[in-house]
Design an enzyme around this catalytic site. Sequence first.
Site, PDB file in Angstrom:
ATOM      1  N   LYS A   1      38.796 -26.517  -6.709  1.00 20.25           N
ATOM      2  CA  LYS A   1      37.792 -26.343  -6.641  1.00 20.25           C
ATOM      3  C   LYS A   1      36.965 -26.104  -5.108  1.00 20.25           C
ATOM      4  O   LYS A   1      36.734 -24.658  -5.201  1.00 20.25           O
ATOM      5  CB  LYS A   1      36.930 -26.537  -7.942  1.00 20.25           C
ATOM      6  CG  LYS A   1      35.765 -25.915  -8.391  1.00 20.25           C
ATOM      7  CD  LYS A   1      34.678 -26.649  -9.693  1.00 20.25           C
ATOM      8  CE  LYS A   1      33.378 -26.652  -9.342  1.00 20.25           C
ATOM      9  NZ  LYS A   1      32.243 -26.734 -10.330  1.00 20.25           N
TER      10      LYS A   1
ATOM     11  N   GLU B   1      42.392 -35.594  -0.641  1.00 16.79           N
ATOM     12  CA  GLU B   1      44.326 -35.542  -0.934  1.00 16.79           C
ATOM     13  C   GLU B   1      44.833 -34.489  -0.924  1.00 16.79           C
ATOM     14  O   GLU B   1      45.541 -33.978  -0.307  1.00 16.79           O
ATOM     15  CB  GLU B   1      44.073 -36.006  -2.648  1.00 16.79           C
ATOM     16  CG  GLU B   1      43.612 -38.374  -2.328  1.00 16.79           C
ATOM     17  CD  GLU B   1      42.356 -37.672  -2.646  1.00 16.79           C
ATOM     18  OE1 GLU B   1      41.293 -37.002  -2.085  1.00 16.79           O
ATOM     19  OE2 GLU B   1      41.829 -38.940  -3.146  1.00 16.79           O
TER      20      GLU B   1
ATOM     21  N   GLY C   1      35.460 -30.262 -12.887  1.00 19.86           N
ATOM     22  CA  GLY C   1      37.040 -30.066 -12.684  1.00 19.86           C
ATOM     23  C   GLY C   1      37.363 -30.778 -13.891  1.00 19.86           C
ATOM     24  O   GLY C   1      38.710 -29.840 -13.668  1.00 19.86           O
ATOM     25  N   ARG C   2      36.492 -31.721 -14.659  1.00 18.14           N
ATOM     26  CA  ARG C   2      37.857 -31.906 -15.235  1.00 18.14           C
ATOM     27  C   ARG C   2      38.066 -31.038 -17.223  1.00 18.14           C
ATOM     28  O   ARG C   2      38.727 -31.185 -17.873  1.00 18.14           O
ATOM     29  CB  ARG C   2      37.695 -33.123 -15.756  1.00 18.14           C
ATOM     30  CG  ARG C   2      36.043 -33.563 -16.969  1.00 18.14           C
ATOM     31  CD  ARG C   2      34.862 -34.983 -16.303  1.00 18.14           C
ATOM     32  NE  ARG C   2      34.106 -34.621 -16.170  1.00 18.14           N
ATOM     33  CZ  ARG C   2      32.831 -34.320 -14.825  1.00 18.14           C
ATOM     34  NH1 ARG C   2      33.373 -34.487 -13.518  1.00 18.14           N
ATOM     35  NH2 ARG C   2      31.574 -34.662 -15.150  1.00 18.14           N
TER      36      ARG C   2
ATOM     37  N   GLU D   1      34.329 -40.210 -16.595  1.00 17.96           N
ATOM     38  CA  GLU D   1      33.782 -39.335 -15.264  1.00 17.96           C
ATOM     39  C   GLU D   1      32.627 -38.715 -15.938  1.00 17.96           C
ATOM     40  O   GLU D   1      31.675 -38.508 -15.440  1.00 17.96           O
ATOM     41  CB  GLU D   1      34.819 -38.086 -15.044  1.00 17.96           C
ATOM     42  CG  GLU D   1      34.060 -37.671 -13.349  1.00 17.96           C
ATOM     43  CD  GLU D   1      35.159 -37.642 -12.289  1.00 17.96           C
ATOM     44  OE1 GLU D   1      36.150 -38.119 -11.458  1.00 17.96           O
ATOM     45  OE2 GLU D   1      35.579 -36.085 -12.411  1.00 17.96           O
TER      46      GLU D   1
ATOM     47  N   HIS E   1      55.401 -51.948 -27.623  1.00 17.82           N
ATOM     48  CA  HIS E   1      56.625 -53.591 -26.967  1.00 17.82           C
ATOM     49  C   HIS E   1      55.593 -53.835 -26.232  1.00 17.82           C
ATOM     50  O   HIS E   1      55.803 -54.795 -25.237  1.00 17.82           O
ATOM     51  CB  HIS E   1      57.535 -53.118 -26.844  1.00 17.82           C
ATOM     52  CG  HIS E   1      58.353 -52.669 -28.551  1.00 17.82           C
ATOM     53  ND1 HIS E   1      58.943 -53.364 -28.974  1.00 17.82           N
ATOM     54  CD2 HIS E   1      58.046 -51.134 -28.746  1.00 17.82           C
ATOM     55  CE1 HIS E   1      59.721 -53.209 -30.118  1.00 17.82           C
ATOM     56  NE2 HIS E   1      58.805 -51.523 -29.934  1.00 17.82           N
TER      57      HIS E   1
ATOM     58  N   LYS F   1      33.902 -41.780  -1.578  1.00 21.67           N
ATOM     59  CA  LYS F   1      34.459 -41.020  -0.488  1.00 21.67           C
ATOM     60  C   LYS F   1      33.424 -41.213   0.765  1.00 21.67           C
ATOM     61  O   LYS F   1      34.121 -41.221   2.196  1.00 21.67           O
ATOM     62  CB  LYS F   1      34.487 -39.112  -0.999  1.00 21.67           C
ATOM     63  CG  LYS F   1      35.283 -38.914  -2.073  1.00 21.67           C
ATOM     64  CD  LYS F   1      34.684 -37.985  -2.246  1.00 21.67           C
ATOM     65  CE  LYS F   1      35.104 -37.580  -4.074  1.00 21.67           C
ATOM     66  NZ  LYS F   1      35.487 -36.415  -4.732  1.00 21.67           N
TER      67      LYS F   1
HETATM   68  O1  F6P Z   1      36.402 -36.905  -7.206  1.00 17.65           O
HETATM   69  C1  F6P Z   1      36.322 -36.559  -8.134  1.00 17.65           C
HETATM   70  C2  F6P Z   1      36.164 -35.315  -8.148  1.00 17.65           C
HETATM   71  O2  F6P Z   1      35.308 -34.249  -8.195  1.00 17.65           O
HETATM   72  C3  F6P Z   1      37.008 -34.541  -9.931  1.00 17.65           C
HETATM   73  O3  F6P Z   1      35.532 -34.390 -10.620  1.00 17.65           O
HETATM   74  C4  F6P Z   1      37.869 -32.881  -9.632  1.00 17.65           C
HETATM   75  O4  F6P Z   1      38.364 -33.080 -10.531  1.00 17.65           O
HETATM   76  C5  F6P Z   1      38.339 -33.856  -8.692  1.00 17.65           C
HETATM   77  O5  F6P Z   1      37.233 -34.646  -7.712  1.00 17.65           O
HETATM   78  C6  F6P Z   1      39.198 -32.714  -7.781  1.00 17.65           C
HETATM   79  O6  F6P Z   1      38.416 -31.858  -6.994  1.00 17.65           O
HETATM   80  P1  F6P Z   1      38.391 -30.018  -6.503  1.00 17.65           P
HETATM   81  O7  F6P Z   1      38.964 -29.809  -7.518  1.00 17.65           O
HETATM   82  O8  F6P Z   1      36.913 -29.997  -5.524  1.00 17.65           O
HETATM   83  O9  F6P Z   1      39.343 -30.824  -5.175  1.00 17.65           O
END
Ligand code: F6P
Length: 535
Positions: A219, A225, A276-277, A362, A393, A502
Amino acid sequence: MNWRDRPRCDETPAWASLQRHFAQRFVGADAFDLRQAFADDGAQRVERFGFGAAGVWADLSRNLIDDDAQRLLNQLAQQCGVEALRDAMLAGECINTSEQRAVTHVHWRSGSNQVPALIQKAPEATKTIANLHRQIAVSRSELLDFAGAVRADGAITDVVNIGIGGSDLGPRMVVQALRAGGHASGPRVHFVANMDGHELAGLLSQLRADRTLFVVASKTFGTAETMQNAASARAWFAAQGGTDVARHFVGVSANAAAVAAFGAGRCFAFDEGVGGRFSLWSSIGLSMAIAIGRAGFEALLAGARAMDQHFASTPIERNLPVQLALLDVWNRNFHRFASRCVAPYHHGLRRLPAYLQQLEMESNGKRVDLRGRALPFDTAPVVWGEAGSNGQHAFFQMLHQGTQVVPVEFVAVREPAHALAGHQPKLLANALAQARALMQGDQGDAPARHFPGNRPSTFLLLDRLDPAGLGALLALYEHRVFVAGAIWGINSFDQWGVELGKRHAAPIAQALGSRGEPEGATGDPSTAALMRRLR
Ligand code: F6P
């Protein structure tokens, strides 16, 4: 009631009544017992605590709840203005107050002919929402055309979705589920999320650059990452002799400028109101659309839409997301259960607990209310789990005989997508048996063989794991989280809690790569000592 004036749950008369009722009926030697409740009420209990909506059946009867608690919880939902907040969300009001944003994910599953139905509760919002729906229709059509072209492009055999959190968990889980349900075809679709290079390196070693499409889903297009993985994928692509970055990389983002700067050929956009979620229905679902095709994607949206309609128009007493959320509040704030175990009895749903961890923890892992006041009660429980029957199990020992009571949520699918004889009846029998054993317990002939029983569980049932059923199930979970957040008086749509870590990571990463003294970078002897060891 205006959604801005809603009281917090603990400020309502229903909350005080629930506290009294809990103390009278659920504590002490003659406390409520599920076995007795069924002995008294028989099948009527199942009728009263059984709910169906949009193809999802839910049996709540094996929870530690009685008719009076249910009645008071319904009052609680009313007094907390859950319906007012729901209608404000559907009308596109800025209910995400800490970020001054509307919450628009529900609109991403609306067909253009659904506009009037969804907004009939808020005619004054018609124009804004109708505009949003027009933009969504254009974005979706571009997305599905592109997904169709990739599926038809024999040169592309592999698609790699690079994203994390909501830009990974939902689409990854859906593709896995619908692949297992026999609804995925086309190129192989892979997912890479972790900053740990082992994940990307392991996948790249199996790919050919000229046959791979990378979908960089973020987003913000700034998540560490995703940016690291995308840069490494682009470097690998060049090292393999790839030149046409624009053909082999596309972006999915609300930040079109950053996508263009990266060099991706196209950007599939979506609006800031999609958290995002909650984003799998939006352009973030591109990799999903490539895997399941136009018909599959539209059926997923249609299933979710059916749940939306139920949520938007069914009275609280029979509204399935509301009833599940009220049970969550009851379990968390009155029984004080600290966690909930999710046990999906379908191999395709094995990532459902991971997806729900982000969705629930979250969204509702918050400690202050909308006015910034510290909460005097608990919010989101720990959500965890594993596919059945594997979990039996591993940790079911603790669920049956441990010192903590953990409500278990069984998620089962009636029809399998495989033809192997014998498996499905045994699998379903295990789910049913576990729910029954948790409730009934057993005296046993020695303390170690004693099962206390009276342990709560919920049973969710889908007819089959197809796009429509899965869409309805996921929309159910989204609305349930929304309702619990509404009752707790928190903002379920921000996530400031992930920012602090972060902020710390950037200077530490820089110091790890330099020769300077670690203390200078961190000011913290424990981190500094670990850094010396890591160098
Ligand atoms: O760090 C949490 C978060 O902002 C989530 O809410 C989101 O889904 C994820 O990181 C990834 O964010 P983005 O889609 O901006 O890379």
